[in-house]
Scaffold this active site. Structure first.
Site, PDB file in Angstrom:
ATOM      1  CB  ILE A  78      -0.825   0.221   1.491  1.00  0.00           C
ATOM      2  CG1 ILE A  78      -1.826  -1.039   1.224  1.00  0.00           C
ATOM      3  CG2 ILE A  78      -1.728   1.332   1.179  1.00  0.00           C
ATOM      4  CD1 ILE A  78      -2.785  -1.165  -0.141  1.00  0.00           C
ATOM      5  CE  LYS A  90       0.469  12.863   2.539  1.00  0.00           C
ATOM      6  NZ  LYS A  90      -0.762  12.318   1.296  1.00  0.00           N
TER       7      LYS A  90
END
Length: 638
Positions: A433, A437
């Site tokens: 996951i 960013k």
């Protein structure tokens, strides 16, 4: 039809009326007794009126033999009729809430008792005109229905006040004059326990304007909502259009929130299909309703075979994303579900939830940090998972800026520990996951997640395990995200803190994000970075103002909005794709694949050794090494 049951119920009613003291007779029994007495008289009246009608209301022309027949058969007729009425629940029905079917029971009971009367008189050879029975059906039906209709009219709209008999019900505007609105309006009007009153209905269909829905005026379209709120003194608005497209829903809700009224909406379309809509299903309008897009649907039933009957391991299984992964995977019958988390409270919470919802699930919950290389190795060797979803990570940008070495140890080398153990133990597929960013990062957290992506892409070449990453943006309501923070600040009376007036972010709900993660996992062949289409970005200032208005308050007046400045490592906007990554489509138009960017593996592994040494000696210059690994990383001045 069970006549014996009817006779028993009749004697129960008669026994209650005879033996119970008046002050203890509850309203239903009292009403049943009144109706019983009325019917006893009504049966005699129906017989008399039927024979009089036959002779054109001229008593002198009625033959005495017919009068004798009615009098001699009266006792039998009355007993049979009352028993049949009781069997059809004419004394057990709450007539103030009666439906068409309840009144249809009257028709069936009257027809049946008339047939009984015809058979009885024929067997006893009592003379009577043939037309009497037809006339008797009409008169008995009318006399039986009248008091019950009267109860429905006079008492059907009454409510029991929730707090005080003198309390004024809440004035409600209903948006939507369709099937769902009709069902909601009916329940509110008929309920004795709902302290609301629909005063007007709004609908965009001009053909409905000026009409009435159950006596409530349909006044106009969405553009006049504010005007009608003032005109009718509206305190609450209910949006009752489950089929409404997301953009229209957003537009209507944006108009509604400007009124300062409480807002409620229905959860979805399937209740309308089943005609299973109740006022209790109404929920407060949430910020998700204002995103202005349809929820992203993943066709999991078609792709979740890769989970069924497999041993699935989820790291960070107590977190926002991890726990939702657990919930959705548990529903597809994994052979065993193993949850790893280093925070016992979260782990305990999801453990109890899954045990309650899936008692047959083979569940194992382990408290361990992914940084513990030996323990991770032992877990993989013991349980031999087929699938791994790696959701464990330090994710808070400002906190990680102050603790860069811990961010690297947990995110980068925790991922390496899991990835290595997965490869060595023969895991079929590992899904990382990741985050938006990681794209051109300006903070250590994003940079660490970019290195994690590089790790799994590189490991994919050296192990049989299929390593993939899934990259997406912010999820609404996750631990530590902006929505729970704003809710807390609003509850405390403000101020609501926004870092910058122009900052924007991509958002999706936790369940839809996880559904797309699971679907992306099904498409995996190894080495891909899956990118979730997050829809249109949301301005954080707009988000804050919407949440204040949804709370019934006015931004800038009731709740101050305070700008605090960008935090260390924070960008005004996030991206989902690195420019060098060629985007490729999948079967789901919300999921894309970013092709791996080639890297010098020998240099990469050498730098990882240097990075690990710096992290574990707490070298505060660690960002310089990260910059060597992730050249697009922009180091913020501390």
């Amino acid at each position: 039809m069970n006549v014996v049951r009817g006779i028993k119920e009749l004697f129960i009613i008669l026994g209650d009326i005879k033996n119970m003291k008046i002050k203890k007779i509850i309203e239903r029994k009292k009403m049943a007794g009144v109706l019983l007495v009325f019917d006893l008289l009504g049966i005699q009246l129906a017989s008399a009126m039927a024979i009089l009608t036959r002779f054109e209301f001229l008593p002198s022309t009625v033959e005495s033999v017919f009068v004798d027949t009615i009098l001699h058969y009266a006792a039998i007729n009355t007993f049979c009729t009352i028993c049949i009425f009781a069997a059809y629940r004419l004394y057990a029905t709450l007539w103030q809430f009666a439906s068409v079917m309840d009144f249809f029971n009257i028709v069936k009971a009257v027809l049946l008792t008339s047939v009984f009367q015809l058979i009885g008189m024929h067997m006893l050879v009592f003379p009577i005109p043939r037309s009497y029975f037809i006339l008797y059906i009409g008169w008995l039906g009318l006399i039986t229905a009248c008091p019950r209709i009267l109860i429905r009219i006079l008492r059907g709209g009454k409510r029991i006040p929730l707090q005080s008999p003198n309390k004024k019900p809440t004035s409600v505007m209903l948006v939507g004059a369709g099937a769902a609105g009709n069902l909601i309006l009916n329940e509110i009007k008929d309920s004795r326990f709902i302290d609301k009153q629909i005063v007007c209905v709004v609908d965009d269909d001009p053909s409905k304007w000026g009409t009435y829905l159950h006596g409530v005026p349909v006044v106009g379209g969405r553009q006049r909502i504010k005007r009608y709120v003032v005109q009718f003194g509206v305190e609450e608005i209910i949006l009752a259009i489950p089929t409404l497209p997301a953009r229209d829903r957003k537009e209507i809700l944006n108009i509604c929130k400007e009124t300062g009224c409480m807002m409620s909406t229905l959860p979805g379309l399937y209740q309308l299909i089943n005609k299973d809509i109740r006022v209790s299903m109404l929920r407060k309008v949430e910020i998700e309703d204002l995103l202005g897009r349809e929820p992203m649907q993943a066709d999991l039933k078609q792709v979740m075979d890769y989970v069924t009957d497999r041993v699935v391991l989820i790291t960070g299984g107590g977190g926002s994303i991890g726990s939702e992964l657990c919930r959705q995977i548990a529903g597809y019958r994994p052979k065993r579900l193993i949850i790893i988390d280093n925070y016992e409270n979260n782990a305990y919470s999801i453990q109890m939830e899954l045990k309650h919802k899936y008692p047959e699930l083979d569940l194992k919950v382990l408290i361990v940090s992914v940084q513990n290389e030996q323990r991770i190795h032992n877990i993989f060797e013991k349980y031999h998972p087929d699938l791994v979803f790696h959701a464990a990570a330090h994710k808070h940008v400002p906190l990680m800026e102050d603790s860069p070495c811990d961010a690297i140890k947990n995110n980068v080398f925790g991922t390496m520990n899991v990835a290595k153990a997965a490869g060595n133990s023969g895991v079929k597929r590992m899904v990382l996951i990741s985050t938006d960013k990681a794209v051109r990062p300006t903070n250590i957290m994003g940079a660490s997640k970019r290195i994690c992506e590089m790790v799994v892409q590189t490991f994919n070449k050296y192990y049989d395990t299929e390593y993939v990453a899934v990259r997406f943006g912010n999820v609404l309501g996750s631990n530590g995200s902006v929505v729970p923070l704003f809710r807390k600040q609003i509850a405390e009376g403000g101020p609501v803190t926004v870092t910058h007036p122009d900052i924007i972010r991509y958002f999706m709900t936790i369940p839809e994000a996880v559904s797309l993660v699971l679907e992306a996992g099904a498409y995996a062949q190894g080495g891909e970075i899956f990118i979730l289409d997050m829809g249109e970005p949301v301005k954080i200032l707009d988000l804050a103002e919407n949440m204040i208005r949804l709370s019934g308050l006015t931004p800038g007046e009731d709740i101050e909005i305070k700008f605090t400045g960008l935090r260390p490592g924070e960008k005004l906007y996030e991206e989902l794709l690195i420019s060098e990554e060629n985007k490729k489509e999948t079967d789901n138009d919300r999921i894309f694949i970013g092709q791996p960017i080639p890297l010098d593996e020998e240099t990469f592994f050498a730098l990882l050794i240097e990075l690990k040494k710096a992290a574990y000696v707490e070298d505060m210059e660690i960002r310089r090494i990260v910059k060597k690994i992730v050249p697009e990383y922009t180091i913020q001045e501390q």
